[in-house]
Design a protein around this motif. Structure first.
Motif, PDB file in Angstrom:
ATOM      1  N   LEU A  90     -36.502 121.346  35.997  1.00 43.88           N
ATOM      2  CA  LEU A  90     -36.300 119.936  36.300  1.00 43.88           C
ATOM      3  C   LEU A  90     -36.319 119.059  35.059  1.00 43.88           C
ATOM      4  O   LEU A  90     -35.459 118.204  34.888  1.00 43.88           O
ATOM      5  N   LEU A  91     -37.305 119.233  34.207  1.00 42.15           N
ATOM      6  CA  LEU A  91     -37.390 118.418  33.004  1.00 42.15           C
ATOM      7  C   LEU A  91     -38.257 119.110  31.963  1.00 42.15           C
ATOM      8  O   LEU A  91     -39.073 119.979  32.289  1.00 42.15           O
ATOM      9  N   THR A  92     -38.041 118.739  30.716  1.00 47.56           N
ATOM     10  CA  THR A  92     -38.800 119.295  29.600  1.00 47.56           C
ATOM     11  C   THR A  92     -39.559 118.172  28.914  1.00 47.56           C
ATOM     12  O   THR A  92     -38.979 117.128  28.573  1.00 47.56           O
ATOM     13  N   LEU A  93     -40.860 118.381  28.725  1.00 50.11           N
ATOM     14  CA  LEU A  93     -41.731 117.388  28.117  1.00 50.11           C
ATOM     15  C   LEU A  93     -42.416 117.974  26.891  1.00 50.11           C
ATOM     16  O   LEU A  93     -42.284 119.165  26.591  1.00 50.11           O
ATOM     17  N   ALA A 132     -35.249 115.686  47.010  1.00 49.76           N
ATOM     18  CA  ALA A 132     -36.256 114.623  46.928  1.00 49.76           C
ATOM     19  C   ALA A 132     -37.215 114.865  45.768  1.00 49.76           C
ATOM     20  O   ALA A 132     -37.567 113.927  45.036  1.00 49.76           O
ATOM     21  N   VAL A 133     -37.655 116.102  45.576  1.00 52.24           N
ATOM     22  CA  VAL A 133     -38.542 116.423  44.450  1.00 52.24           C
ATOM     23  C   VAL A 133     -37.827 116.155  43.128  1.00 52.24           C
ATOM     24  O   VAL A 133     -38.406 115.589  42.191  1.00 52.24           O
ATOM     25  N   ARG A 134     -36.570 116.549  43.062  1.00 48.19           N
ATOM     26  CA  ARG A 134     -35.779 116.334  41.846  1.00 48.19           C
ATOM     27  C   ARG A 134     -35.720 114.849  41.500  1.00 48.19           C
ATOM     28  O   ARG A 134     -35.930 114.449  40.346  1.00 48.19           O
ATOM     29  N   ARG A 135     -35.468 114.027  42.503  1.00 51.13           N
ATOM     30  CA  ARG A 135     -35.361 112.592  42.253  1.00 51.13           C
ATOM     31  C   ARG A 135     -36.721 111.960  41.948  1.00 51.13           C
ATOM     32  O   ARG A 135     -36.826 111.051  41.117  1.00 51.13           O
ATOM     33  N   ALA A 136     -37.767 112.439  42.625  1.00 54.72           N
ATOM     34  CA  ALA A 136     -39.100 111.859  42.398  1.00 54.72           C
ATOM     35  C   ALA A 136     -39.606 112.114  40.990  1.00 54.72           C
ATOM     36  O   ALA A 136     -40.270 111.263  40.391  1.00 54.72           O
ATOM     37  N   LEU A 137     -39.289 113.296  40.440  1.00 54.95           N
ATOM     38  CA  LEU A 137     -39.814 113.640  39.115  1.00 54.95           C
ATOM     39  C   LEU A 137     -38.900 113.261  37.973  1.00 54.95           C
ATOM     40  O   LEU A 137     -39.365 113.083  36.849  1.00 54.95           O
ATOM     41  N   CYS A 138     -37.613 113.155  38.238  1.00 56.94           N
ATOM     42  CA  CYS A 138     -36.668 112.945  37.146  1.00 56.94           C
ATOM     43  C   CYS A 138     -36.149 111.524  37.032  1.00 56.94           C
ATOM     44  O   CYS A 138     -35.352 111.220  36.138  1.00 56.94           O
ATOM     45  N   THR A 139     -36.569 110.642  37.935  1.00 60.31           N
ATOM     46  CA  THR A 139     -36.127 109.253  37.876  1.00 60.31           C
ATOM     47  C   THR A 139     -37.161 108.428  37.129  1.00 60.31           C
ATOM     48  O   THR A 139     -38.316 108.367  37.545  1.00 60.31           O
ATOM     49  N   PRO A 140     -36.785 107.799  36.028  1.00 64.22           N
ATOM     50  CA  PRO A 140     -37.770 107.003  35.275  1.00 64.22           C
ATOM     51  C   PRO A 140     -38.366 105.890  36.121  1.00 64.22           C
ATOM     52  O   PRO A 140     -37.688 105.337  36.982  1.00 64.22           O
ATOM     53  N   GLU A 183     -43.150 125.456  45.066  1.00 66.70           N
ATOM     54  CA  GLU A 183     -44.095 125.312  43.957  1.00 66.70           C
ATOM     55  C   GLU A 183     -43.456 124.393  42.933  1.00 66.70           C
ATOM     56  O   GLU A 183     -42.285 124.564  42.577  1.00 66.70           O
ATOM     57  N   VAL A 184     -44.213 123.414  42.450  1.00 66.65           N
ATOM     58  CA  VAL A 184     -43.694 122.470  41.468  1.00 66.65           C
ATOM     59  C   VAL A 184     -44.644 122.433  40.284  1.00 66.65           C
ATOM     60  O   VAL A 184     -45.851 122.238  40.452  1.00 66.65           O
ATOM     61  N   GLY A 185     -44.112 122.633  39.096  1.00 67.24           N
ATOM     62  CA  GLY A 185     -44.943 122.600  37.899  1.00 67.24           C
ATOM     63  C   GLY A 185     -44.413 123.534  36.836  1.00 67.24           C
ATOM     64  O   GLY A 185     -43.207 123.804  36.756  1.00 67.24           O
ATOM     65  N   SER A 186     -45.312 124.027  36.000  1.00 67.87           N
ATOM     66  CA  SER A 186     -44.955 125.005  34.977  1.00 67.87           C
ATOM     67  C   SER A 186     -44.924 126.372  35.647  1.00 67.87           C
ATOM     68  O   SER A 186     -45.963 126.937  35.987  1.00 67.87           O
ATOM     69  N   PRO A 227     -45.310 124.605  21.979  1.00 65.08           N
ATOM     70  CA  PRO A 227     -44.214 124.923  22.894  1.00 65.08           C
ATOM     71  C   PRO A 227     -43.970 123.763  23.853  1.00 65.08           C
ATOM     72  O   PRO A 227     -44.905 123.048  24.233  1.00 65.08           O
ATOM     73  N   PRO A 228     -42.718 123.526  24.238  1.00 66.22           N
ATOM     74  CA  PRO A 228     -42.449 122.449  25.197  1.00 66.22           C
ATOM     75  C   PRO A 228     -43.042 122.775  26.556  1.00 66.22           C
ATOM     76  O   PRO A 228     -43.282 123.941  26.888  1.00 66.22           O
ATOM     77  N   LEU A 229     -43.256 121.749  27.337  1.00 64.55           N
ATOM     78  CA  LEU A 229     -43.745 121.907  28.698  1.00 64.55           C
ATOM     79  C   LEU A 229     -42.546 121.778  29.636  1.00 64.55           C
ATOM     80  O   LEU A 229     -41.959 120.698  29.766  1.00 64.55           O
ATOM     81  N   VAL A 230     -42.161 122.871  30.267  1.00 61.90           N
ATOM     82  CA  VAL A 230     -41.009 122.875  31.174  1.00 61.90           C
ATOM     83  C   VAL A 230     -41.520 122.789  32.607  1.00 61.90           C
ATOM     84  O   VAL A 230     -42.278 123.651  33.058  1.00 61.90           O
ATOM     85  N   ILE A 231     -41.114 121.736  33.297  1.00 64.25           N
ATOM     86  CA  ILE A 231     -41.495 121.532  34.697  1.00 64.25           C
ATOM     87  C   ILE A 231     -40.330 121.974  35.572  1.00 64.25           C
ATOM     88  O   ILE A 231     -39.181 121.580  35.355  1.00 64.25           O
ATOM     89  N   GLY A 232     -40.638 122.800  36.547  1.00 65.01           N
ATOM     90  CA  GLY A 232     -39.592 123.285  37.442  1.00 65.01           C
ATOM     91  C   GLY A 232     -40.106 123.382  38.866  1.00 65.01           C
ATOM     92  O   GLY A 232     -41.246 123.021  39.166  1.00 65.01           O
ATOM     93  N   MET A 233     -39.253 123.864  39.741  1.00 63.45           N
ATOM     94  CA  MET A 233     -39.672 124.135  41.115  1.00 63.45           C
ATOM     95  C   MET A 233     -39.200 125.521  41.516  1.00 63.45           C
ATOM     96  O   MET A 233     -38.148 125.990  41.068  1.00 63.45           O
ATOM     97  N   ALA A 234     -40.002 126.186  42.331  1.00 62.95           N
ATOM     98  CA  ALA A 234     -39.716 127.561  42.741  1.00 62.95           C
ATOM     99  C   ALA A 234     -39.812 127.658  44.255  1.00 62.95           C
ATOM    100  O   ALA A 234     -40.660 127.017  44.882  1.00 62.95           O
TER     101      ALA A 234
END
Length: 309
Positions: free
Chosen positions: A167-170, A301-309, A151-154, A277-284
């Protein structure tokens, strides 16, 4: 050969390989970092099990019997197989993977994941395929019974069986079309509340964190429509005076791929003058996949796809 003497365990197989490779008890012991006495005991056990002397003395050296010569390559193959079996999964080559992964993600995340994962798989794991489905399943049970792999998202569910990695905070911004009235002059809570809004909710809810923040100022926004996906909401905002919420990096942070769809639609992202509140994106994922070599590659791969500008 009796069943009592026919059991050849992994340690004996490794000893057999060393003995047949070295033709010496002393050198085989050194190879396996054990004592010559212990290796002599292994040789005695192997002789009983295989009913063959295996190594016999010829002057100052030992030479293999015909049976030992026949077993040499087979023993080496068994030990190589054991080494592969007991090696950590992370050391395996992704190029050998042949898997189909099912991920559950919001549409705006799926829009970033799909090209990113395809690009990475083409270079690293061409035998891998992906199925990205909408947020329609209760993630905890779906991860547990294998209907989804990740699962990827909030991640809004707390399940003791679920492993979660942030993974990242937006932050959330107000996304509007170019020339929208809110782009002229300072954006105040009152002006934001007075505009027409679209809410994204797969459950059909009309309210969210922005409404809570506005209520602290005694304000209520006008929600004209509720849509189940972010992409549809951004598309509507790009073609009307509707305001939608869109993710953006925190101040000073690197650009995020998750802002790409808003940029493609030409939306302007306005800072919201409220504490949200911040939007925290993660994977489960389920813990049974933590050490799995294929799943480890997927998470990377998910980490790199979402966290690479």
């Amino acid at each position: 050969m009796s069943s009592q003497n026919s059991a050849l365990d992994a340690n004996l197989a490794i000893a057999l390989d060393a003995l047949l490779a070295e033709n010496s008890v002393t050198r085989a012991a050194a190879r396996l970092h054990t004592s010559p006495a212990a290796m002599s005991r292994n040789l005695a056990r192997l002789r009983r099990i295989l009913q063959d002397p295996l190594l016999v003395r010829a002057g100052q050296t030992m030479v293999p019997t015909p049976r030992a010569q026949a077993l040499r390559e087979e023993a080496a193959t068994v030990v190589r197989s054991l080494s592969t079996l007991l090696s950590p999964g992370a050391s395996a080559d992704p190029a050998t993977l042949t898997s189909t992964f099912t991920l559950q993600a919001a549409d705006v995340i799926g829009a970033v994941l799909a090209p990113g994962l395809l690009r990475l798989s083409q270079h690293e794991a061409p035998g891998v395929a992906f199925r990205i489905r909408a947020e329609e399943l209760e993630a905890g049970p779906a991860l547990r019974d294998g209907r989804i792999d990740l699962e990827v998202g909030s991640i809004d569910h707390v399940d003791p069986e679920t492993q979660v990695e942030e993974l990242l905070t937006l932050r959330m911004t107000a996304a509007v079309r170019p020339g929208h009235p809110l782009t002229e002059g300072p954006l105040t809570p009152a002006r934001l509340a007075a505009a027409q809004h679209v809410v994204v909710s797969r459950r059909g809810r009309f309210t969210g964190p922005l409404d809570t923040a506005l209520a602290d100022h005694g304000l209520t926004r006008r929600v004209s429509v509720v849509l189940p996906g972010h992409l549809a909401a951004m598309s509507l905002a790009a073609r009307s005076d509707i305001v939608c919420l869109a993710p953006a990096p925190l101040p000073g942070a690197a650009a995020s791929p998750l802002t790409k769809e808003a940029a493609v639609l030409g939306l302007q992202l306005l800072d919201i003058p409220l504490e949200l509140p911040p939007l925290v994106i993660g994977m489960a994922w389920h813990p049974r996949h933590t050490a799995d070599r294929a799943h480890r590659w997927l998470r990377s791969a998910v980490r790199r796809a979402l966290c690479t500008p």
